[in-house]
Design a protein around this motif. Sequence first.
Motif, PDB file in Angstrom:
ATOM      1  N   GLN A 223       8.916   4.447   9.669  1.00 23.42           N
ATOM      2  CA  GLN A 223       9.575   5.652   9.179  1.00 23.42           C
ATOM      3  C   GLN A 223      10.956   5.360   8.588  1.00 23.42           C
ATOM      4  OE1 GLN A 223       9.487   8.279  12.570  1.00 23.42           O
ATOM      5  NE2 GLN A 223       7.262   8.283  12.633  1.00 23.42           N
ATOM      6  N   ASN A 224      11.604   4.309   9.053  1.00 26.77           N
ATOM      7  CA  ASN A 224      12.921   3.955   8.519  1.00 26.77           C
ATOM      8  C   ASN A 224      12.844   3.279   7.158  1.00 26.77           C
ATOM      9  OD1 ASN A 224      14.498   4.878  10.789  1.00 26.77           O
ATOM     10  ND2 ASN A 224      13.666   3.144  11.935  1.00 26.77           N
ATOM     11  N   GLN A 225      11.632   2.972   6.691  1.00 29.09           N
ATOM     12  CA  GLN A 225      11.475   2.428   5.344  1.00 29.09           C
ATOM     13  C   GLN A 225      11.632   3.521   4.285  1.00 29.09           C
ATOM     14  OE1 GLN A 225      11.137  -1.019   5.476  1.00 29.09           O
ATOM     15  NE2 GLN A 225      11.376  -0.465   7.634  1.00 29.09           N
ATOM     16  N   ASP A 226      11.514   4.766   4.705  1.00 31.52           N
ATOM     17  CA  ASP A 226      11.740   5.926   3.827  1.00 31.52           C
ATOM     18  C   ASP A 226      12.396   7.024   4.666  1.00 31.52           C
ATOM     19  OD1 ASP A 226      11.670   7.873   1.809  1.00 31.52           O
ATOM     20  OD2 ASP A 226       9.602   8.451   2.282  1.00 31.52           O
ATOM     21  N   PRO A 227      13.658   6.822   5.075  1.00 27.50           N
ATOM     22  CA  PRO A 227      14.287   7.733   6.044  1.00 27.50           C
ATOM     23  C   PRO A 227      14.463   9.157   5.537  1.00 27.50           C
ATOM     24  CG  PRO A 227      15.914   6.220   5.119  1.00 27.50           C
ATOM     25  CD  PRO A 227      14.574   5.734   4.670  1.00 27.50           C
ATOM     26  N   SER A 228      14.531   9.357   4.224  1.00 29.78           N
ATOM     27  CA  SER A 228      14.729  10.698   3.691  1.00 29.78           C
ATOM     28  C   SER A 228      13.425  11.450   3.465  1.00 29.78           C
ATOM     29  CB  SER A 228      15.499  10.619   2.361  1.00 29.78           C
ATOM     30  OG  SER A 228      14.714   9.969   1.366  1.00 29.78           O
ATOM     31  N   GLY A 229      12.291  10.738   3.483  1.00 31.70           N
ATOM     32  CA  GLY A 229      11.011  11.381   3.247  1.00 31.70           C
ATOM     33  C   GLY A 229      10.784  11.790   1.810  1.00 31.70           C
ATOM     34  N   THR A 230      11.539  11.238   0.879  1.00 29.34           N
ATOM     35  CA  THR A 230      11.444  11.656  -0.528  1.00 29.34           C
ATOM     36  C   THR A 230      10.619  10.700  -1.384  1.00 29.34           C
ATOM     37  OG1 THR A 230      13.572  10.543  -0.943  1.00 29.34           O
ATOM     38  CG2 THR A 230      13.630  12.904  -0.457  1.00 29.34           C
ATOM     39  N   ARG A 231      10.025   9.699  -0.771  1.00 31.63           N
ATOM     40  CA  ARG A 231       9.187   8.774  -1.527  1.00 31.63           C
ATOM     41  C   ARG A 231       7.784   9.377  -1.675  1.00 31.63           C
ATOM     42  NH1 ARG A 231       8.769   2.859   0.825  1.00 31.63           N
ATOM     43  NH2 ARG A 231      10.960   2.943   0.205  1.00 31.63           N
ATOM     44  N   PHE A 232       7.292   9.421  -2.897  1.00 27.85           N
ATOM     45  CA  PHE A 232       5.928   9.878  -3.166  1.00 27.85           C
ATOM     46  C   PHE A 232       5.120   8.650  -3.579  1.00 27.85           C
ATOM     47  CE2 PHE A 232       8.371  13.645  -3.230  1.00 27.85           C
ATOM     48  CZ  PHE A 232       7.523  14.709  -2.998  1.00 27.85           C
ATOM     49  N   HIS A 233       4.391   8.103  -2.611  1.00 35.76           N
ATOM     50  CA  HIS A 233       3.718   6.829  -2.820  1.00 35.76           C
ATOM     51  C   HIS A 233       2.277   7.049  -3.270  1.00 35.76           C
ATOM     52  CE1 HIS A 233       1.607   3.090  -1.447  1.00 35.76           C
ATOM     53  NE2 HIS A 233       2.635   2.568  -2.065  1.00 35.76           N
ATOM     54  N   PHE A 234       1.810   6.194  -4.210  1.00 35.60           N
ATOM     55  CA  PHE A 234       0.443   6.316  -4.721  1.00 35.60           C
ATOM     56  C   PHE A 234      -0.235   4.952  -4.864  1.00 35.60           C
ATOM     57  CE2 PHE A 234       2.638  10.068  -6.339  1.00 35.60           C
ATOM     58  CZ  PHE A 234       1.738  11.081  -6.038  1.00 35.60           C
ATOM     59  N   GLY A 235       0.238   3.918  -4.150  1.00 38.07           N
ATOM     60  CA  GLY A 235      -0.181   2.579  -4.516  1.00 38.07           C
ATOM     61  C   GLY A 235      -1.107   1.839  -3.591  1.00 38.07           C
ATOM     62  N   THR A 236      -1.449   2.348  -2.398  1.00 41.69           N
ATOM     63  CA  THR A 236      -2.218   1.550  -1.447  1.00 41.69           C
ATOM     64  C   THR A 236      -3.709   1.850  -1.509  1.00 41.69           C
ATOM     65  OG1 THR A 236      -0.299   1.556   0.029  1.00 41.69           O
ATOM     66  CG2 THR A 236      -2.399   0.847   0.963  1.00 41.69           C
ATOM     67  N   GLY A 237      -4.059   3.112  -1.362  1.00 42.44           N
ATOM     68  CA  GLY A 237      -5.457   3.522  -1.381  1.00 42.44           C
ATOM     69  C   GLY A 237      -5.538   5.026  -1.231  1.00 42.44           C
ATOM     70  N   ALA A 238      -6.756   5.533  -1.268  1.00 40.14           N
ATOM     71  CA  ALA A 238      -6.983   6.976  -1.144  1.00 40.14           C
ATOM     72  C   ALA A 238      -7.570   7.272   0.229  1.00 40.14           C
ATOM     73  CB  ALA A 238      -7.926   7.465  -2.235  1.00 40.14           C
ATOM     74  N   LEU A 239      -7.104   8.365   0.833  1.00 41.02           N
ATOM     75  CA  LEU A 239      -7.584   8.817   2.131  1.00 41.02           C
ATOM     76  C   LEU A 239      -8.316  10.145   1.935  1.00 41.02           C
ATOM     77  CD1 LEU A 239      -7.663   8.581   5.255  1.00 41.02           C
ATOM     78  CD2 LEU A 239      -5.467   9.799   5.278  1.00 41.02           C
ATOM     79  N   PHE A 240      -9.592  10.196   2.358  1.00 45.55           N
ATOM     80  CA  PHE A 240     -10.419  11.388   2.202  1.00 45.55           C
ATOM     81  C   PHE A 240     -10.718  11.997   3.563  1.00 45.55           C
ATOM     82  CE2 PHE A 240     -11.344   8.485  -1.252  1.00 45.55           C
ATOM     83  CZ  PHE A 240     -11.399   9.299  -2.377  1.00 45.55           C
ATOM     84  N   PHE A 241     -10.657  13.314   3.651  1.00 46.60           N
ATOM     85  CA  PHE A 241     -11.116  14.037   4.837  1.00 46.60           C
ATOM     86  C   PHE A 241     -12.181  15.042   4.424  1.00 46.60           C
ATOM     87  CE2 PHE A 241      -7.222  12.592   6.873  1.00 46.60           C
ATOM     88  CZ  PHE A 241      -7.574  12.508   8.220  1.00 46.60           C
ATOM     89  N   LEU A 242     -13.175  15.237   5.292  1.00 48.24           N
ATOM     90  CA  LEU A 242     -14.172  16.283   5.112  1.00 48.24           C
ATOM     91  C   LEU A 242     -14.494  16.846   6.488  1.00 48.24           C
ATOM     92  CD1 LEU A 242     -16.121  17.831   3.229  1.00 48.24           C
ATOM     93  CD2 LEU A 242     -17.820  16.042   3.703  1.00 48.24           C
ATOM     94  N   GLU A 243     -14.422  18.178   6.615  1.00 47.48           N
ATOM     95  CA  GLU A 243     -14.640  18.806   7.916  1.00 47.48           C
ATOM     96  C   GLU A 243     -15.362  20.135   7.756  1.00 47.48           C
ATOM     97  OE1 GLU A 243     -11.426  18.740  10.925  1.00 47.48           O
ATOM     98  OE2 GLU A 243     -11.601  20.931  10.961  1.00 47.48           O
ATOM     99  N   ALA A 244     -16.363  20.372   8.604  1.00 48.85           N
ATOM    100  CA  ALA A 244     -17.061  21.657   8.673  1.00 48.85           C
ATOM    101  C   ALA A 244     -16.690  22.343   9.981  1.00 48.85           C
ATOM    102  CB  ALA A 244     -18.567  21.457   8.586  1.00 48.85           C
ATOM    103  N   GLN A 245     -16.385  23.632   9.904  1.00 52.13           N
ATOM    104  CA  GLN A 245     -15.988  24.406  11.068  1.00 52.13           C
ATOM    105  C   GLN A 245     -16.927  25.593  11.254  1.00 52.13           C
ATOM    106  OE1 GLN A 245     -11.900  25.630  10.739  1.00 52.13           O
ATOM    107  NE2 GLN A 245     -11.132  23.559  10.385  1.00 52.13           N
ATOM    108  N   TYR A 246     -17.275  25.835  12.517  1.00 53.70           N
ATOM    109  CA  TYR A 246     -18.051  27.032  12.861  1.00 53.70           C
ATOM    110  C   TYR A 246     -17.248  27.847  13.862  1.00 53.70           C
ATOM    111  CZ  TYR A 246     -21.550  30.078  14.926  1.00 53.70           C
ATOM    112  OH  TYR A 246     -22.226  31.183  15.390  1.00 53.70           O
TER     113      TYR A 246
END
Length: 420
Positions: A223-246
């Motif tokens: 977390q200290n590598q981006d202490p302000s939280g203002t970095r918008f990173h797009f370079g490592t990979g994509a993370l997908f979620f899929l969820e069904a709720q009843y």
Amino acid sequence: MITALCLASVAQQGAGAEAHPYSESLTGDWGGFRTMLFSHGVDFKINDQNEYWGVPVGGSQPSNNYIGATTVALTLDLRKITGLGLGQLGISAVDIRGRPFSNTPLYVFNQVSGIEADDNLRLYELWYDRAFWQDRLDLRIGKLDLSHDFMSSDTAQNFLNASFSWPMVPDNNLYDQGPTSPLATPAIRLSYKPDEAWQILASVGDDNPIGAGFYNKDDPWNQNQDPSGTRFHFGTGALFFLEAQYHRQDTVYEGNFKLGGYGDTGFFPDQATQELKHKGNWALYAVADQIVARLSGKERLAAFARGTWTNRADRNQIVYSIDTGIVLQAPFQRSDDALGLGFGMGAPSSVLARSERRAGTTPQGNEYHLELTYHYQAVGWLSVQPDIQGIIAPSGGVQDSSGRRVKDEAIFGLHTNVSF
């Protein structure tokens, strides 16, 4: 990982609500000014949490610890502001105080507290949300905390241990512990409700909120590598979620049931040889929340269970985790109070264990945690929550920096929450 229920509600405030109980905030309605702002599409909230933890028994040494987090959130209803058919815009920031203590001296797989994080003042979420088709379809885009939508249990949110909010599997296996507070990641989230009973959720986002490497011995959470939280990173990979709720529609025994999974296209270090990288990762999970009994008056007994699993032992530290518990809602006929008893465990990778045996070190086994907690709503703006936790085999019997096995831990805490 700041995933307490109050932070989720602050971050998601304004979505479809038409009134807010400002009278139950510490600073009130500001003489009617807050209600006037809300009627014109502006909603502003401040939430402050503080915790005191004592560890008299176990860990590498006894310790006393303070941690705190203040969250500020602003939501703009662009339809009210402009008169056009637009959605909502939200932004939030969090000020984190105190010194993390779960890595050392406790050496546990997951944090003792959901608000434990590195000491920073950072941007939290920044999003635009728009509903379509009579609110059946909802689109949110921006820098998002995806734990608000995925893998969550409403009943489990009564507990303070971070494992009940965000399971051990994504917390230990994804980059930067995954897209969960206080970190958010650039993402798009879709929600579709074909009827009152069913809901389908899907998202795609960057898998590395910070943009740093997977391992960092000097800064384990990165977390200290981006202490302000203002970095918008797009370079490592994509993370997908899929969820069904009843959502079980029952006036007596209502319940929520979820089945989902995530996939990651990034590269992950091998559990035996960090120089070796593996392409891709995934996990599956199931969540059940159920009212199991209605007692006298307002009292209800709720139960939850969640299991998370992956078979990729070569690239994941934790291969499965289980969380379960029971919560007595409205004990002593106090509507906003809750008494809970929870249990959880995490199982480490067999590949990691074999590697540790070959190296002549103690292989990690299962870690178990117990929690007894009482949420006391003192007044509308203040809640107080005493908490007792026990950790059995921290990190599965790991050794501390001096080479001694970390002892089982008894942990006593007090959490306070103030809504301004």
